[in-house]
Design a protein around this motif. Structure first.
Motif, PDB file in Angstrom:
ATOM      1  N   THR B   5      21.836  20.155  19.408  1.00  0.00           N
ATOM      2  CA  THR B   5      22.849  19.708  18.424  1.00  0.00           C
ATOM      3  C   THR B   5      23.723  18.850  18.739  1.00  0.00           C
ATOM      4  O   THR B   5      24.630  19.156  19.802  1.00  0.00           O
ATOM      5  N   GLN B   6      23.860  17.668  18.262  1.00  0.00           N
ATOM      6  CA  GLN B   6      24.871  16.534  18.725  1.00  0.00           C
ATOM      7  C   GLN B   6      25.545  16.257  17.562  1.00  0.00           C
ATOM      8  O   GLN B   6      24.949  15.752  16.610  1.00  0.00           O
ATOM      9  N   SER B   7      26.726  16.649  17.482  1.00  0.00           N
ATOM     10  CA  SER B   7      27.753  16.860  16.487  1.00  0.00           C
ATOM     11  C   SER B   7      28.507  15.471  16.221  1.00  0.00           C
ATOM     12  O   SER B   7      28.808  15.428  14.913  1.00  0.00           O
ATOM     13  N   GLN B   8      28.341  14.479  17.104  1.00  0.00           N
ATOM     14  CA  GLN B   8      29.010  13.228  16.811  1.00  0.00           C
ATOM     15  C   GLN B   8      27.875  12.292  16.638  1.00  0.00           C
ATOM     16  O   GLN B   8      27.566  11.788  17.652  1.00  0.00           O
ATOM     17  N   PRO B   9      27.561  11.764  15.177  1.00  0.00           N
ATOM     18  CA  PRO B   9      26.891  10.728  15.107  1.00  0.00           C
ATOM     19  C   PRO B   9      27.077   9.513  15.990  1.00  0.00           C
ATOM     20  O   PRO B   9      26.335   8.555  16.553  1.00  0.00           O
ATOM     21  N   GLU B  10      28.510   9.102  15.891  1.00  0.00           N
ATOM     22  CA  GLU B  10      28.875   7.793  16.488  1.00  0.00           C
ATOM     23  C   GLU B  10      30.258   8.042  17.160  1.00  0.00           C
ATOM     24  O   GLU B  10      31.021   8.661  16.652  1.00  0.00           O
ATOM     25  N   MET B  11      30.371   7.375  18.260  1.00  0.00           N
ATOM     26  CA  MET B  11      31.769   7.480  19.204  1.00  0.00           C
ATOM     27  C   MET B  11      32.045   5.938  19.365  1.00  0.00           C
ATOM     28  O   MET B  11      31.221   5.239  19.690  1.00  0.00           O
ATOM     29  N   SER B  12      33.445   6.062  19.691  1.00  0.00           N
ATOM     30  CA  SER B  12      33.882   4.464  20.346  1.00  0.00           C
ATOM     31  C   SER B  12      34.885   4.788  21.195  1.00  0.00           C
ATOM     32  O   SER B  12      35.458   5.808  21.378  1.00  0.00           O
ATOM     33  N   GLN B  14      37.327   2.744  24.329  1.00  0.00           N
ATOM     34  CA  GLN B  14      37.860   1.235  24.852  1.00  0.00           C
ATOM     35  C   GLN B  14      37.335   0.966  26.280  1.00  0.00           C
ATOM     36  O   GLN B  14      37.047   2.038  27.194  1.00  0.00           O
ATOM     37  N   GLU B  15      37.048  -0.154  26.425  1.00  0.00           N
ATOM     38  CA  GLU B  15      36.493  -0.402  27.816  1.00  0.00           C
ATOM     39  C   GLU B  15      37.608   0.119  29.030  1.00  0.00           C
ATOM     40  O   GLU B  15      38.677  -0.007  28.636  1.00  0.00           O
ATOM     41  N   ALA B  16      37.050   0.595  29.856  1.00  0.00           N
ATOM     42  CA  ALA B  16      37.619   1.319  31.120  1.00  0.00           C
ATOM     43  C   ALA B  16      38.253   2.596  30.860  1.00  0.00           C
ATOM     44  O   ALA B  16      38.966   3.163  31.665  1.00  0.00           O
ATOM     45  N   GLU B  17      38.242   3.145  29.387  1.00  0.00           N
ATOM     46  CA  GLU B  17      38.568   4.326  29.210  1.00  0.00           C
ATOM     47  C   GLU B  17      37.555   5.462  29.577  1.00  0.00           C
ATOM     48  O   GLU B  17      36.432   5.004  29.799  1.00  0.00           O
ATOM     49  N   THR B  18      37.682   6.813  29.127  1.00  0.00           N
ATOM     50  CA  THR B  18      36.802   7.773  29.268  1.00  0.00           C
ATOM     51  C   THR B  18      36.536   8.263  27.937  1.00  0.00           C
ATOM     52  O   THR B  18      37.319   8.255  27.073  1.00  0.00           O
ATOM     53  N   VAL B  19      35.133   8.708  27.982  1.00  0.00           N
ATOM     54  CA  VAL B  19      34.663   9.305  26.555  1.00  0.00           C
ATOM     55  C   VAL B  19      33.914  10.591  26.953  1.00  0.00           C
ATOM     56  O   VAL B  19      33.219  10.464  27.967  1.00  0.00           O
ATOM     57  N   THR B  20      33.970  11.377  26.000  1.00  0.00           N
ATOM     58  CA  THR B  20      33.043  12.675  26.194  1.00  0.00           C
ATOM     59  C   THR B  20      32.089  12.891  25.076  1.00  0.00           C
ATOM     60  O   THR B  20      32.740  12.883  23.763  1.00  0.00           O
ATOM     61  N   LEU B  21      30.977  13.030  25.309  1.00  0.00           N
ATOM     62  CA  LEU B  21      29.682  13.082  24.062  1.00  0.00           C
ATOM     63  C   LEU B  21      29.376  14.577  24.421  1.00  0.00           C
ATOM     64  O   LEU B  21      29.135  15.182  25.223  1.00  0.00           O
ATOM     65  N   SER B  22      29.311  15.322  23.108  1.00  0.00           N
ATOM     66  CA  SER B  22      29.045  16.776  23.131  1.00  0.00           C
ATOM     67  C   SER B  22      27.509  17.130  22.501  1.00  0.00           C
ATOM     68  O   SER B  22      26.998  16.354  22.000  1.00  0.00           O
ATOM     69  N   CYS B  23      27.186  18.068  23.471  1.00  0.00           N
ATOM     70  CA  CYS B  23      25.810  18.662  22.975  1.00  0.00           C
ATOM     71  C   CYS B  23      25.983  20.231  23.134  1.00  0.00           C
ATOM     72  O   CYS B  23      26.480  20.835  24.102  1.00  0.00           O
ATOM     73  N   TYR B 102      10.220  18.371  25.801  1.00  0.00           N
ATOM     74  CA  TYR B 102      11.543  18.401  25.891  1.00  0.00           C
ATOM     75  C   TYR B 102      11.776  18.527  24.244  1.00  0.00           C
ATOM     76  O   TYR B 102      11.287  17.954  23.356  1.00  0.00           O
ATOM     77  N   ILE B 103      12.912  19.230  23.994  1.00  0.00           N
ATOM     78  CA  ILE B 103      13.708  19.339  22.722  1.00  0.00           C
ATOM     79  C   ILE B 103      14.928  18.593  22.699  1.00  0.00           C
ATOM     80  O   ILE B 103      15.679  18.413  23.802  1.00  0.00           O
ATOM     81  N   PHE B 104      14.822  17.303  21.805  1.00  0.00           N
ATOM     82  CA  PHE B 104      15.832  16.479  21.632  1.00  0.00           C
ATOM     83  C   PHE B 104      16.906  16.666  20.488  1.00  0.00           C
ATOM     84  O   PHE B 104      16.501  17.279  19.617  1.00  0.00           O
ATOM     85  N   GLY B 105      17.985  16.251  20.863  1.00  0.00           N
ATOM     86  CA  GLY B 105      19.010  16.227  19.551  1.00  0.00           C
ATOM     87  C   GLY B 105      19.011  14.919  19.052  1.00  0.00           C
ATOM     88  O   GLY B 105      17.827  14.212  19.194  1.00  0.00           O
ATOM     89  N   THR B 106      19.606  14.441  17.851  1.00  0.00           N
ATOM     90  CA  THR B 106      19.692  13.623  17.014  1.00  0.00           C
ATOM     91  C   THR B 106      20.276  12.279  17.772  1.00  0.00           C
ATOM     92  O   THR B 106      20.139  11.285  17.096  1.00  0.00           O
ATOM     93  N   GLY B 107      21.057  12.602  18.614  1.00  0.00           N
ATOM     94  CA  GLY B 107      21.688  11.304  19.529  1.00  0.00           C
ATOM     95  C   GLY B 107      23.160  11.056  18.751  1.00  0.00           C
ATOM     96  O   GLY B 107      23.531  11.411  18.000  1.00  0.00           O
ATOM     97  N   THR B 108      23.796  10.214  19.887  1.00  0.00           N
ATOM     98  CA  THR B 108      25.311   9.933  19.651  1.00  0.00           C
ATOM     99  C   THR B 108      25.115   8.532  19.590  1.00  0.00           C
ATOM    100  O   THR B 108      24.838   8.086  20.932  1.00  0.00           O
ATOM    101  N   ARG B 109      25.556   7.590  18.797  1.00  0.00           N
ATOM    102  CA  ARG B 109      25.693   6.252  19.265  1.00  0.00           C
ATOM    103  C   ARG B 109      27.121   5.900  19.879  1.00  0.00           C
ATOM    104  O   ARG B 109      27.806   6.118  18.995  1.00  0.00           O
ATOM    105  N   LEU B 110      27.166   5.330  20.921  1.00  0.00           N
ATOM    106  CA  LEU B 110      28.303   5.089  21.629  1.00  0.00           C
ATOM    107  C   LEU B 110      28.643   3.600  21.432  1.00  0.00           C
ATOM    108  O   LEU B 110      27.850   2.655  21.887  1.00  0.00           O
ATOM    109  N   LYS B 111      29.836   3.225  21.048  1.00  0.00           N
ATOM    110  CA  LYS B 111      30.418   1.804  21.193  1.00  0.00           C
ATOM    111  C   LYS B 111      31.528   1.661  21.950  1.00  0.00           C
ATOM    112  O   LYS B 111      32.261   2.281  22.078  1.00  0.00           O
ATOM    113  N   VAL B 112      31.311   0.428  22.752  1.00  0.00           N
ATOM    114  CA  VAL B 112      32.596   0.391  23.865  1.00  0.00           C
ATOM    115  C   VAL B 112      33.225  -0.993  23.308  1.00  0.00           C
ATOM    116  O   VAL B 112      32.650  -2.118  23.189  1.00  0.00           O
ATOM    117  N   LEU B 113      34.246  -0.896  23.136  1.00  0.00           N
ATOM    118  CA  LEU B 113      35.176  -2.010  22.616  1.00  0.00           C
ATOM    119  C   LEU B 113      36.013  -2.665  23.762  1.00  0.00           C
ATOM    120  O   LEU B 113      36.436  -2.160  24.488  1.00  0.00           O
TER     121      LEU B 113
END
Lengths: 115, 114
Positions: B5-12, B14-23, B102-113
């Motif tokens: 399960t990847q509960s975040q369909p999309e994340m944004s 900022q360039e140079a910042e840190t982001v965490t994607l959950s699974c 392999y069992i895959f999640g549905t993915g998280t789209r990451l946008k970098v601003l």
């Protein structure tokens, strides 16, 4: 070295036509996998080849889908009498062995559009 | 059933910042591998990082690191110093002993601003 390659990159076909998708695995990799990726979804396992063993076809969605592999080289996925629900990206992967600890390396996929 | 399960369909981020994607995942197996794959618009799935379940130490690969919580069945991906080239779909997956699938999640789209 060269990665996994797939052709064609894109394929548009009419409903009812047959299509063939090709995969060239990384040289020396004995295992080959096909996956389907529908829009907005994760990857869905289709079929697995390991050396000269009988393939695992348990993921094929219908008897319209078939795949072949010659030895440890090229594989072809064939979809007969295509339907609109077959539209998806078809990804191929290969791994050095077929074990669960072997990393799978993916090709760029073939985007199939059935009109 | 084995699921990811990847509960975040999309994340944004900022360039140079840190982001965490959950699974999160669900398996009854004790031996397994976890993976994060990146899929840019070119569709080429690229392995970002992998973690062996029996290793307690979190895997790292340059700017990419994971937070593996085995008891919670959680496997998050942290991207530090985000770059424009990090923009992509990110898929979490696992494989278990006795199977090659392999069992895959549905993915998280990451946008970098910028």
């Amino acid at each position: 070295g060269a990665g996994v390659s797939q052709s064609p990159s894109n394929k548009v076909t009419e409903k009812g036509k047959d299509v063939e998708l090709r995969c060239d695995p990384i040289s020396g990799h004995t295992a080959l996998y096909w996956y389907r990726q529908r829009l907005g979804q994760g990857l869905e396992f289709l079929i697995y080849f390991q050396g000269n063993s009988a393939p695992d076809k348990s993921g094929l969605p219908s008897d319209r889908f078939s795949a072949e592999r010659t030895g440890e080289s090229v594989s072809t996925l064939t979809i007969q009498r295509t339907q609109q629900e077959d539209s998806a990206v078809y990804l191929c992967a290969s791994s050095r062995g077929g074990g669960w600890a072997d990393t799978q390396y993916f090709g760029p996929g073939t985007r199939l559009t059935v009109l | 059933a084995q699921t990811v399960t990847q509960s975040q369909p999309e994340m944004s981020v900022q360039e140079a910042e840190t982001v965490t994607l959950s699974c999160t995942y669900d398996t009854s197996e004790s031996d397994y591998y976890l993976f994060w794959y990146k899929q840019p618009p070119s569709r080429q799935m690229i392995l970002v990082i992998r973690q062996e379940a029996y290793k307690q130490q979190n895997a790292t690969e340059n700017r990419f690191s994971v937070n593996f919580q085995k008891a919670a069945k959680s496997f998050s991906l942290k991207i530090s110093d985000s770059q424009l080239g990090d923009a992509a779909m990110y898929f979490c997956a696992y494989s278990t002993s006795g199977t090659y699938k392999y069992i895959f999640g549905t993915g998280t789209r990451l946008k970098v601003l910028a």
